[in-house]
Design an enzyme around this catalytic site. Structure first.
Site, PDB file in Angstrom:
ATOM      1  N   TYR A 138       3.259 -28.584 -14.354  1.00 38.51           N
ATOM      2  CA  TYR A 138       2.619 -28.341 -13.034  1.00 38.51           C
ATOM      3  C   TYR A 138       3.691 -28.158 -12.015  1.00 38.51           C
ATOM      4  CZ  TYR A 138       0.171 -29.755  -9.170  1.00 38.51           C
ATOM      5  OH  TYR A 138      -0.437 -29.647  -7.753  1.00 38.51           O
ATOM      6  N   LYS A 142       4.569 -24.694  -9.661  1.00 39.76           N
ATOM      7  CA  LYS A 142       4.427 -24.378  -8.172  1.00 39.76           C
ATOM      8  C   LYS A 142       5.563 -24.218  -7.634  1.00 39.76           C
ATOM      9  CE  LYS A 142       0.125 -25.799  -7.345  1.00 39.76           C
ATOM     10  NZ  LYS A 142      -0.850 -25.370  -6.358  1.00 39.76           N
ATOM     11  N   ASP A 281       5.246 -40.515 -14.690  1.00 37.26           N
ATOM     12  CA  ASP A 281       4.797 -41.010 -13.425  1.00 37.26           C
ATOM     13  C   ASP A 281       6.178 -41.414 -12.836  1.00 37.26           C
ATOM     14  OD1 ASP A 281       2.279 -40.683 -13.131  1.00 37.26           O
ATOM     15  OD2 ASP A 281       1.816 -42.669 -13.810  1.00 37.26           O
TER      16      ASP A 281
HETATM   17  N1  UFG Z   1      -2.956 -44.806 -12.107  1.00 34.12           N
HETATM   18  C1  UFG Z   1      -3.488 -46.026 -12.812  1.00 34.12           C
HETATM   19  N2  UFG Z   1      -4.600 -45.783 -13.452  1.00 34.12           N
HETATM   20  C2  UFG Z   1      -5.439 -44.784 -13.544  1.00 34.12           C
HETATM   21  C3  UFG Z   1      -5.009 -43.573 -12.664  1.00 34.12           C
HETATM   22  C4  UFG Z   1      -3.838 -43.591 -11.932  1.00 34.12           C
HETATM   23  O1  UFG Z   1      -2.550 -47.036 -12.913  1.00 34.12           O
HETATM   24  O2  UFG Z   1      -6.435 -44.854 -14.049  1.00 34.12           O
HETATM   25  C5  UFG Z   1      -1.737 -44.880 -11.216  1.00 34.12           C
HETATM   26  C6  UFG Z   1      -0.679 -43.834 -11.902  1.00 34.12           C
HETATM   27  O3  UFG Z   1      -0.063 -44.038 -12.784  1.00 34.12           O
HETATM   28  C7  UFG Z   1      -0.051 -43.618 -10.480  1.00 34.12           C
HETATM   29  C8  UFG Z   1      -0.834 -43.745  -9.446  1.00 34.12           C
HETATM   30  O4  UFG Z   1      -2.111 -44.548 -10.000  1.00 34.12           O
HETATM   31  O5  UFG Z   1       0.971 -44.596 -10.380  1.00 34.12           O
HETATM   32  C9  UFG Z   1      -1.543 -42.400  -8.806  1.00 34.12           C
HETATM   33  O6  UFG Z   1      -2.133 -41.738  -9.873  1.00 34.12           O
HETATM   34  P1  UFG Z   1      -3.002 -40.453  -9.724  1.00 34.12           P
HETATM   35  O7  UFG Z   1      -3.242 -39.988 -11.025  1.00 34.12           O
HETATM   36  O8  UFG Z   1      -4.013 -40.824  -8.726  1.00 34.12           O
HETATM   37  O9  UFG Z   1      -2.041 -39.208  -8.789  1.00 34.12           O
HETATM   38  P2  UFG Z   1      -0.497 -38.796  -9.001  1.00 34.12           P
HETATM   39  O10 UFG Z   1       0.538 -39.532  -8.496  1.00 34.12           O
HETATM   40  O11 UFG Z   1      -0.295 -38.818 -10.701  1.00 34.12           O
HETATM   41  O12 UFG Z   1      -0.471 -37.339  -8.750  1.00 34.12           O
HETATM   42  C10 UFG Z   1      -0.482 -36.828  -7.632  1.00 34.12           C
HETATM   43  C11 UFG Z   1      -1.435 -35.475  -7.637  1.00 34.12           C
HETATM   44  C12 UFG Z   1      -0.651 -34.516  -8.205  1.00 34.12           C
HETATM   45  C13 UFG Z   1       0.633 -34.289  -8.279  1.00 34.12           C
HETATM   46  C14 UFG Z   1       1.503 -35.693  -8.429  1.00 34.12           C
HETATM   47  C15 UFG Z   1       2.926 -35.328  -8.324  1.00 34.12           C
HETATM   48  O13 UFG Z   1      -2.465 -35.561  -8.012  1.00 34.12           O
HETATM   49  O14 UFG Z   1      -1.190 -33.061  -8.106  1.00 34.12           O
HETATM   50  O15 UFG Z   1       0.961 -36.615  -7.710  1.00 34.12           O
HETATM   51  O16 UFG Z   1       3.578 -36.578  -8.876  1.00 34.12           O
HETATM   52  F1  UFG Z   1       1.240 -33.559  -9.088  1.00 34.12           F
END
Ligand code: UFG
Length: 319
Positions: A138, A142, A281
């Protein structure tokens, strides 16, 4: 000014369409509705089409002064399993759109990039000078498009802003639009699903990270703050050179802090359980937004509490 909002039936695109209209700009939304929803484009001219449909785009580009490009697939996990889908849409589709723009007289382009282009940061808070070393397809898709924009800006008379979003969250205060993803993997809506019993419990992905409480830290930014940055980005492009800008608050919160903020704002307990780390992550992603502040006079205004209360209102209105 007239703006073509590509992907305007999606989460961030629809909020930006509303922000543009509030500023008095004319908006045409272009979306193939593969992940967007026509309800999010309600009240706007919506043209259903694909970013690779250069014929359809040519007619629309004659009517606008600038293009904002939000149309993308954006699940990190899915991009690892199905990179073809990500490079096909986020890179090849986007290039086709960009070439359609170059075949028109439009020279202003605003692109939804992501902090995922940085990968695991060398320094937090992260400035735009952090090396761009994505750790998933992803982020790579980008970044590849950022490279194309840079080359086109040098070779042709293109002017672009690439906004690198941190964690978009929350919903418009008007209650009419908000986050709609299927499946819903983002933290705040996932917590709401746990509160409402739509999932047994929130899985907290890892509590052994090198952070104060062991859970991952992210920079949650209100989608309306993101939308307002796009409006300012257009003004910026009137007179200045192309640039990449972080859009974040500069303040990080751990997963456990988000859970406790939600419990406080909503007044309900979040059922949760510890789960293994989610692959890919990074422990901590927090923006240094000072370049956006300096160049656009923009600053995120809304707090985590406001993110949560607006998102909760939206989630309640849909259930
Ligand atoms: N998390 C949990 N449980 C869940 C969902 C998320 O513990 O059910 C944690 C994740 O591990 C992470 C944090 O919450 O530590 C945030 O997770 P998200 O999925 O909400 O967001 P991300 O940080 O993974 O993703 C975001 C954007 C993406 C981007 C990414 C870059 O949504 O588009 O950051 O790392 F690519």
């Amino acid at each position: 000014m007239a703006i073509l909002v590509v992907g305007g039936a999606g989460y961030i695109g629809s909020h930006t369409a509303h922000a543009l209209r509030r500023k008095g700009e004319e908006v045409i939304i272009y979306d193939n509705l593969s992940t967007g929803y026509s309800v999010l484009a309600e009240g706007f001219e919506l043209v259903i089409g694909d970013i690779s449909d250069s014929k359809k785009l040519a007619a629309l580009l004659r009517r606008v002064d600038a293009v904002m490009h939000f149309a993308a697939h954006a699940y990190v996990g899915e991009s690892v399993e199905n990179p073809r889908k990500y490079f096909q849409n986020n890179l090849l589709g986007s290039l086709s759109l960009l070439n359609s723009v170059m075949d028109s007289r439009v020279r202003k382009f605003i692109f939804s990039s992501t902090c995922a282009v940085y990968g695991v940061p060398v320094k937090v808070p992260m400035t735009e000078d952090n090396p761009r070393l994505p750790v998933n397809p992803y982020g790579s898709s980008k970044l590849a498009f950022e490279f194309a924009l840079e080359a086109y800006a040098k070779a042709y008379e293109l002017r672009f802003v690439a906004f690198r979003y941190f964690n978009a969250a929350g919903a418009d205060e008007n209650g009419k639009i908000g986050e709609m993803h299927d499946p819903e993997t983002h933290l705040i809506p996932a917590i709401f699903e746990a509160i409402k019993g739509k999932r047994p419990a929130l899985q907290i992905f890892g509590d052994d990270y090198p952070t104060p409480d062991g859970t991952c830290i992210r920079d949650y930014i209100h989608v309306s703050d993101l939308a307002e940055a796009h409006v300012l980005g257009l003004d910026y492009l009137d007179s200045k050179d192309s640039v990449a800008l972080n859009l974040g608050t500069g303040q990080g919160y751990s997963v456990k802090e988000v859970v406790s903020t939600i419990e406080k704002v909503v007044g309900l307990k979040v059922p949760s359980q510890m789960a293994p780390r989610r692959p890919g992550d990074p422990p901590s992603l927090v923006a240094d937004p000072s370049r956006s502040e300096k160049l656009m006079n923009w600053k995120a205004k809304r707090s985590l509490e406001e993110i949560v209360s607006s998102a909760w209102k939206w989630a309640e209105s849909r259930s």
